[in-house]
Write a protein that holds these residues in place. Structure first.
Motif, PDB file in Angstrom:
ATOM      1  N   SER A   1      -7.889  -3.127  -4.079  1.00  0.00           N
ATOM      2  CA  SER A   1      -8.256  -2.003  -3.228  1.00  0.00           C
ATOM      3  C   SER A   1      -7.359  -2.000  -2.013  1.00  0.00           C
TER       4      SER A   1
ATOM      5  N   GLU B   1       2.253  -6.153  -0.192  1.00  0.00           N
ATOM      6  CA  GLU B   1       2.729  -5.427   0.993  1.00  0.00           C
ATOM      7  C   GLU B   1       2.579  -6.245   2.268  1.00  0.00           C
TER       8      GLU B   1
ATOM      9  N   ILE C   1      -5.695 -15.030   4.003  1.00  0.00           N
ATOM     10  CA  ILE C   1      -5.259 -15.279   5.377  1.00  0.00           C
ATOM     11  C   ILE C   1      -4.559 -14.048   5.934  1.00  0.00           C
TER      12      ILE C   1
ATOM     13  N   ALA D   1      -4.456 -17.266   9.873  1.00  0.00           N
ATOM     14  CA  ALA D   1      -3.390 -18.257   9.707  1.00  0.00           C
ATOM     15  C   ALA D   1      -2.064 -17.530   9.636  1.00  0.00           C
ATOM     16  N   ASP D   2      -1.000 -18.273   9.926  1.00  0.00           N
ATOM     17  CA  ASP D   2       0.355 -17.717   9.864  1.00  0.00           C
ATOM     18  C   ASP D   2       0.988 -18.156   8.538  1.00  0.00           C
TER      19      ASP D   2
HETATM   20  C1  LIG Z   1       0.147  -3.867   5.087  1.00  0.00           C
HETATM   21  S1  LIG Z   1      -1.035  -5.152   5.275  1.00  0.00           S
HETATM   22  C2  LIG Z   1      -1.394  -5.527   3.564  1.00  0.00           C
HETATM   23  C3  LIG Z   1      -2.791  -6.022   3.399  1.00  0.00           C
HETATM   24  C4  LIG Z   1      -3.245  -6.306   1.975  1.00  0.00           C
HETATM   25  N1  LIG Z   1      -2.384  -7.269   1.314  1.00  0.00           N
HETATM   26  C5  LIG Z   1      -3.311  -5.041   1.156  1.00  0.00           C
HETATM   27  O1  LIG Z   1      -2.489  -4.853   0.263  1.00  0.00           O
HETATM   28  O2  LIG Z   1      -4.206  -4.226   1.413  1.00  0.00           O
HETATM   29  C6  LIG Z   1      -0.037  -6.553   5.816  1.00  0.00           C
HETATM   30  C7  LIG Z   1      -0.837  -7.817   6.066  1.00  0.00           C
HETATM   31  O3  LIG Z   1       0.061  -8.895   6.334  1.00  0.00           O
HETATM   32  C8  LIG Z   1      -0.474  -9.638   7.434  1.00  0.00           C
HETATM   33  N2  LIG Z   1       0.587 -10.439   8.060  1.00  0.00           N
HETATM   34  C9  LIG Z   1       1.722  -9.995   8.651  1.00  0.00           C
HETATM   35  N3  LIG Z   1       2.442 -11.048   9.113  1.00  0.00           N
HETATM   36  C10 LIG Z   1       1.731 -12.175   8.806  1.00  0.00           C
HETATM   37  C11 LIG Z   1       1.941 -13.570   8.994  1.00  0.00           C
HETATM   38  N4  LIG Z   1       3.035 -14.044   9.618  1.00  0.00           N
HETATM   39  N5  LIG Z   1       1.000 -14.420   8.541  1.00  0.00           N
HETATM   40  C12 LIG Z   1      -0.109 -13.973   7.918  1.00  0.00           C
HETATM   41  N6  LIG Z   1      -0.362 -12.669   7.701  1.00  0.00           N
HETATM   42  C13 LIG Z   1       0.539 -11.767   8.142  1.00  0.00           C
HETATM   43  C14 LIG Z   1      -1.082  -8.577   8.310  1.00  0.00           C
HETATM   44  O4  LIG Z   1      -1.955  -9.140   9.258  1.00  0.00           O
HETATM   45  C15 LIG Z   1      -1.782  -7.739   7.243  1.00  0.00           C
HETATM   46  O5  LIG Z   1      -2.990  -8.339   6.892  1.00  0.00           O
END
Ligand SMILES: C[S@@+](CC[C@H](N)C(=O)[O-])C[C@H]1O[C@@H](n2cnc3c(N)ncnc32)[C@H](O)[C@@H]1O
Length: 273
Positions: free
Chosen positions: A17, A140, A93, A121-122
């Motif tokens: 989703s 993404e 994360i 988390a990073d």
């Molecule tokens: C465009 S959203 C995609 C969310 C989900 N995967 C989806 O498809 O609905 C990008 C995600 O990557 C995360 N993100 C970006 N840089 C990050 C990092 N260095 N460590 C962890 N998460 C990160 C953002 O917080 C966000 O949750």
């Protein structure tokens, strides 16, 4: 691995989703007067894009004894679908505390909090032991991270031997044009995205400790379809001002990307040997 394949083949397909929007889309919705984006999403969900993503995540080959890491989980939508459809345990994360709070709330509401946990988390420095996960998904999300190779090295470290990775990325399709189409740069600036070097992907996976299992251009049924849908007005829903005409010269509009064939979306499947 054969057992995993059989289990996965008998299961209903995984339906991710799309619940997380890039920052400027979130802003648009906040300013917008209506459920425009909800209507767009519903239309996208009914369409071909879903079937494409089903196939994407089936490549994880997970079942109920597996532990999946959702890297960059947004508010947890795709991860919760994986839990729902496969019975796998999931840790998601995100760099955003707010997203993590929402994701945990949604897991609770969906009655999945026993199988799905989200934490801040990073991805550049994962707080997990070596070999902790059977599979990693990153939809993404690597597109926003500062260093793809560092993230993939961390993925290889936390995957068990034989563990799978499925991710999506963006890249510039051949033949590349010089200069690059300005809408691509605008998109990247607006959504804090960088483009992958598709030609160097296999080597990068290797350096990170992973081996390629599949590399697929999924532009037509993902990115291009999304831009087409978002650029069209949705019947019965007002278009938020920020998605329409605006005085802000650098604000990306989905129609900017219509016909920009060189902006591509890539599906990568890999395994830790
Ligand atoms: C465009 S959203 C995609 C969310 C989900 N995967 C989806 O498809 O609905 C990008 C995600 O990557 C995360 N993100 C970006 N840089 C990050 C990092 N260095 N460590 C962890 N998460 C990160 C953002 O917080 C966000 O949750």
């Amino acid at each position: 691995m054969a057992g995993r394949c059989r289990r996965s083949a008998n299961r209903p397909p995984v339906v991710p989703s799309r619940t997380c929007c890039p920052p400027s889309r979130r802003t648009s919705r906040a300013r917008g007067p209506s459920d425009f984006l909800t209507a767009c999403r519903r239309r996208l969900h009914d369409g071909q894009q879903w079937r494409a993503h089903l196939r994407d995540l089936e490549r994880l080959l997970v079942g109920e004894t597996d532990h999946v890491l959702d890297l960059g989980c947004g508010v947890g939508g795709p991860g919760l679908r994986v839990v729902e459809r496969t019975g796998a345990r999931l840790t998601g994360i995100s760099i955003s505390e707010e997203q993590v709070k929402t994701a945990n709330r949604l897991a609770e509401e969906a009655g999945r909090a026993d199988r799905a946990v989200f934490r801040r988390a990073d991805a550049m420095e994962l707080p997990f032991e070596d070999g902790s996960f059977d599979a990693v998904m990153a939809l993404e999300s690597i597109i926003h991270m500062p260093d793809r190779e560092q993230v993939l090295t961390e993925v290889a470290r936390v995957l068990r031997p034989g563990g799978r990775l499925v991710l999506t990325d963006v890249f510039e399709r051949a033949p590349r044009k010089t200069p690059r189409h300005p809408s691509i740069d605008k998109f990247c600036r607006n959504f804090m995205v960088t483009l992958a070097d598709a030609d160097g992907y296999v080597a990068m996976l290797h350096r990170a400790g992973l081996r390629l299992r599949g590399l697929l251009d999924i532009t037509e049924h993902t990115m291009q379809r999304t831009f087409e849908e978002l650029a069209r007005p949705v019947e019965g829903a007002d278009r938020p001002e920020a998605l329409g005409q605006t005085n802000l010269p650098d604000l990306f509009h989905p129609s900017d990307m219509l016909g920009v064939d060189e902006f591509g979306c890539l599906l990568v499947a890999a395994v830790r040997p």
